[in-house]
Design an enzyme around this catalytic site. Structure first.
Site, PDB file in Angstrom:
ATOM      1  N   SER A 152     -16.729  -8.920  16.557  1.00  0.00           N
ATOM      2  CA  SER A 152     -15.398  -9.440  16.227  1.00  0.00           C
ATOM      3  C   SER A 152     -14.742  -9.805  17.549  1.00  0.00           C
ATOM      4  O   SER A 152     -15.219  -9.399  18.619  1.00  0.00           O
ATOM      5  CB  SER A 152     -14.605  -8.328  15.533  1.00  0.00           C
ATOM      6  N   TYR A 165     -11.407   0.080  13.648  1.00  0.00           N
ATOM      7  CA  TYR A 165     -12.169  -1.173  13.528  1.00  0.00           C
ATOM      8  C   TYR A 165     -12.474  -1.749  14.912  1.00  0.00           C
ATOM      9  O   TYR A 165     -13.613  -2.127  15.209  1.00  0.00           O
ATOM     10  CB  TYR A 165     -11.360  -2.175  12.691  1.00  0.00           C
TER      11      TYR A 165
HETATM   12  N1  LIG Z   1     -13.635 -12.422   7.920  1.00  0.00           N
HETATM   13  C1  LIG Z   1     -13.307 -12.362   9.204  1.00  0.00           C
HETATM   14  O1  LIG Z   1     -12.347 -13.017   9.662  1.00  0.00           O
HETATM   15  C2  LIG Z   1     -14.086 -11.522  10.150  1.00  0.00           C
HETATM   16  C3  LIG Z   1     -13.791 -11.620  11.512  1.00  0.00           C
HETATM   17  C4  LIG Z   1     -14.523 -10.843  12.418  1.00  0.00           C
HETATM   18  C5  LIG Z   1     -15.530 -10.027  11.966  1.00  0.00           C
HETATM   19  N2  LIG Z   1     -15.786  -9.944  10.634  1.00  0.00           N
HETATM   20  C6  LIG Z   1     -16.873  -9.059  10.226  1.00  0.00           C
HETATM   21  O2  LIG Z   1     -17.798  -9.790   9.461  1.00  0.00           O
HETATM   22  C7  LIG Z   1     -18.437  -8.915   8.523  1.00  0.00           C
HETATM   23  C8  LIG Z   1     -18.272  -9.503   7.134  1.00  0.00           C
HETATM   24  O3  LIG Z   1     -16.881  -9.571   6.836  1.00  0.00           O
HETATM   25  P1  LIG Z   1     -16.309 -10.361   5.583  1.00  0.00           P
HETATM   26  O4  LIG Z   1     -15.050 -11.007   6.013  1.00  0.00           O
HETATM   27  O5  LIG Z   1     -17.383 -11.155   4.952  1.00  0.00           O
HETATM   28  O6  LIG Z   1     -15.900  -9.129   4.648  1.00  0.00           O
HETATM   29  P2  LIG Z   1     -16.279  -8.852   3.132  1.00  0.00           P
HETATM   30  O7  LIG Z   1     -15.468  -7.651   2.733  1.00  0.00           O
HETATM   31  O8  LIG Z   1     -16.170 -10.080   2.319  1.00  0.00           O
HETATM   32  O9  LIG Z   1     -17.826  -8.439   3.222  1.00  0.00           O
HETATM   33  C9  LIG Z   1     -18.259  -7.190   3.634  1.00  0.00           C
HETATM   34  C10 LIG Z   1     -19.372  -6.743   2.698  1.00  0.00           C
HETATM   35  O10 LIG Z   1     -19.847  -5.469   3.141  1.00  0.00           O
HETATM   36  C11 LIG Z   1     -20.150  -4.723   1.987  1.00  0.00           C
HETATM   37  N3  LIG Z   1     -20.144  -3.284   2.319  1.00  0.00           N
HETATM   38  C12 LIG Z   1     -19.069  -2.508   2.584  1.00  0.00           C
HETATM   39  N4  LIG Z   1     -19.465  -1.247   2.782  1.00  0.00           N
HETATM   40  C13 LIG Z   1     -20.805  -1.234   2.666  1.00  0.00           C
HETATM   41  C14 LIG Z   1     -21.786  -0.225   2.758  1.00  0.00           C
HETATM   42  N5  LIG Z   1     -21.456   1.074   2.998  1.00  0.00           N
HETATM   43  N6  LIG Z   1     -23.085  -0.553   2.589  1.00  0.00           N
HETATM   44  C15 LIG Z   1     -23.432  -1.834   2.312  1.00  0.00           C
HETATM   45  N7  LIG Z   1     -22.542  -2.836   2.189  1.00  0.00           N
HETATM   46  C16 LIG Z   1     -21.247  -2.537   2.368  1.00  0.00           C
HETATM   47  C17 LIG Z   1     -19.063  -5.084   0.998  1.00  0.00           C
HETATM   48  O11 LIG Z   1     -19.429  -4.763  -0.351  1.00  0.00           O
HETATM   49  C18 LIG Z   1     -18.899  -6.565   1.247  1.00  0.00           C
HETATM   50  O12 LIG Z   1     -19.699  -7.330   0.366  1.00  0.00           O
HETATM   51  C19 LIG Z   1     -17.775  -7.552   8.697  1.00  0.00           C
HETATM   52  O13 LIG Z   1     -18.532  -6.774   9.600  1.00  0.00           O
HETATM   53  C20 LIG Z   1     -16.451  -7.902   9.336  1.00  0.00           C
HETATM   54  O14 LIG Z   1     -15.925  -6.846  10.084  1.00  0.00           O
HETATM   55  C21 LIG Z   1     -15.095 -10.665   9.700  1.00  0.00           C
END
Ligand SMILES: NC(=O)c1ccc[n+]([C@@H]2O[C@H](COP(=O)([O-])OP(=O)(O)OC[C@H]3O[C@@H](n4cnc5c(N)ncnc54)[C@H](O)[C@@H]3O)[C@@H](O)[C@H]2O)c1
Length: 262
Positions: A152, A165
């Site tokens: 991130s 986080y």
């Molecule tokens: N969306 C953003 O702007 C953004 C920015 C920086 C980093 N990220 C990172 O990208 C990744 C994906 O984020 P996203 O926005 O798609 O979020 P999201 O919530 O849509 O997806 C996360 C997924 O992880 C799954 N999950 C949660 N706990 C779990 C577990 N214990 N075991 C297996 N699966 C599990 C959830 O069911 C979900 O489908 C994350 O690591 C997030 O921190 C996202």
């Protein structure tokens, strides 16, 4: 090879298998779609079974070969079951994408120890366990394997009110480098994408008006990212040929957020 096949030869993933953990989430499904359109077979792995089914249906509608298996990334036994199921169905895992993640926003004095542990457990311990479990399988491949972790902008600059986080995502980049170091001569590459702001379920609730203003002011491109803008970086880092000398690298896909200093 003729010039027409140059990019396919460099970046193509025909016949390779990618396990995408958190693959039913917003970014995970988008990355799965990109890797799938580039020729990879996709194993969608997520704790949310209904979302897995929806994700596989969407991938299949795009002509992508995909299966799913539920997994809890905090539990090594569950990850081992995922690995065995993926190997039984596909024969070899070439690529692993660690996309599971959770987040909660608090003032520092309100940070709760249990909540801290939960976030660390999914985001950091989960990434470590999944790398461990899948590297064991990738070491048996004759052509190794490639891992993509998801950091991130918090990996470089901690944002306010997301203490666990931010610490977890700094840890993900440190872990990525350490794994790259350990397996550099053994055919395993490990890199990270560090996304900027791609509003989705997990982070939309944190985006109040003041935060949005701060994000836009801090982002030289003055807009959010579209998840499809992560796909090119993911393909580069994961591809056996184009990415062959890249390991231990965090690639920031953030509209310039971590480059700007004001
Ligand atoms: N969306 C953003 O702007 C953004 C920015 C920086 C980093 N990220 C990172 O990208 C990744 C994906 O984020 P996203 O926005 O798609 O979020 P999201 O919530 O849509 O997806 C996360 C997924 O992880 C799954 N999950 C949660 N706990 C779990 C577990 N214990 N075991 C297996 N699966 C599990 C959830 O069911 C979900 O489908 C994350 O690591 C997030 O921190 C996202």
């Amino acid at each position: 090879m003729d010039n027409a096949n140059f990019l396919q030869d460099l970046f193509g993933m025909q016949g390779q298998v990618a396990v995408v953990i958190g693959g039913a989430g917003a970014l995970g499904l988008c990355l799965s779609t990109g890797l799938g359109k580039n020729g990879a077979k996709i194993v969608v792995a997520d704790v949310n079974e209904e979302a897995c089914k929806t994700a596989v249906a969407k991938l299949e509608a795009e002509g992508i070969e995909a299966i799913y298996k539920t997994v809890n990334v905090t539990d090594k036994a569950s990850l081992c079951e995922l690995r065995e199921a993926a190997l039984a169905l596909t024969g070899q895992v070439d690529m692993l994408v660690n996309c599971a993640g959770i987040n909660v926003g608090n003032n520092f004095l309100d940070v709760d120890g249990d909540q801290w542990d939960k976030i660390m457990s999914v985001n950091l311990k989960g990434t470590m366990l999944s790398c461990q479990v899948f590297i064991e399988a990738m070491l048996a491949n004759k052509d190794g394997g490639s891992i993509l972790n998801i950091g991130s902008v918090n990996s470089a600059r901690p944002l306010s009110r997301v203490f666990a986080y931010a610490a977890s995502k700094a840890g993900v980049v440190n872990l990525t480098r350490n794994i790259a170091q350990e397996f550099g001569t053994r055919g395993i590459r490990c890199n990270a994408i560090c996304p900027g702001f791609f509003p989705a379920e997990q982070n939309r609730k944190l985006l109040d008006a003041k935060r949005v203003e701060n994000i836009m002011n801090g982002t030289p491109m003055r807009r959010y990212g579209d998840p499809n803008e992560l796909v090119g970086a993911a393909i580069l880092l994961l591809s056996k040929k184009a990415g062959s000398y890249i390991t231990g690298s965090p690639v920031y896909v953030d509209g310039g957020f971590t480059a700007s200093w004001f």
